[in-house]
Motif scaffolding. Sequence first.
Motif, short mmCIF file in Angstrom:
data_model
loop_
_atom_site.label_atom_id
_atom_site.label_comp_id
_atom_site.label_asym_id
_atom_site.label_seq_id
_atom_site.Cartn_x
_atom_site.Cartn_y
_atom_site.Cartn_z
N ALA A 73 62.30 56.83 43.22
CA ALA A 73 61.35 55.78 42.87
C ALA A 73 61.68 55.16 41.51
N LEU A 74 62.06 55.99 40.53
CA LEU A 74 62.41 55.47 39.20
C LEU A 74 63.64 54.57 39.28
N THR A 75 64.62 54.98 40.06
CA THR A 75 65.83 54.17 40.22
C THR A 75 65.50 52.83 40.88
N ASN A 76 64.69 52.87 41.93
CA ASN A 76 64.34 51.64 42.66
C ASN A 76 63.51 50.68 41.82
N VAL B 287 62.18 53.41 33.02
CA VAL B 287 62.92 54.29 32.12
C VAL B 287 62.01 55.28 31.39
N LEU B 288 60.74 55.33 31.78
CA LEU B 288 59.84 56.29 31.14
C LEU B 288 60.14 57.70 31.63
N PRO B 289 60.17 58.67 30.73
CA PRO B 289 60.32 60.06 31.18
C PRO B 289 59.15 60.43 32.09
N THR B 290 59.44 61.13 33.17
CA THR B 290 58.42 61.51 34.14
C THR B 290 58.44 63.01 34.33
N ARG C 63 65.60 58.57 33.81
CA ARG C 63 66.79 57.94 34.38
C ARG C 63 66.97 56.55 33.83
N SER C 64 68.23 56.18 33.68
CA SER C 64 68.58 54.81 33.35
C SER C 64 69.89 54.49 34.06
#
Length: 137
Positions: free
Chosen positions: A67-70, A74-77, A94-95
């Motif tokens: 989900a972060l990639t899509n 860039v917030l830490p989860t 992730r970045s």
Amino acid sequence: KTRMWREEESAMLSGIASKENDFPARAHCITRRFGVEYFIVIYPAPQSEILSSESQGKLILSSVSIALTNTGCVLPTFVQIEQPWRRIYLGLCRSHVTQTSFDIIHLRYAPPQFAHLSGLVDLFKSKLGISSTRSSP
């Protein structure tokens, strides 16, 4: 869009590296442990089953990673695992160029060799592959 994303990524990375976030007196336990000021926390609803193992937490984190990639977030989860009072979190950030994992362990007692700074220095040196023999002045 790419420029804005890079600025957000740069702000996130500088936040992690900031000395201001190291051991603040009053802050969320995630900020105190990992040095991040802004973050997302995922945890079960109050009447739900807890995530009782690290493997369950990592399964949730793998879905979060997609989900972060899509979304380009860039917030830490972080995902809360175990009993809530233990405050144990697994996390990632992730970045396009980096991925940072945030892990924690909870020991009842610290091993004796880590009770003093010299033992911790030896641990870090071993992790970095540096010889831990001490040279005399």
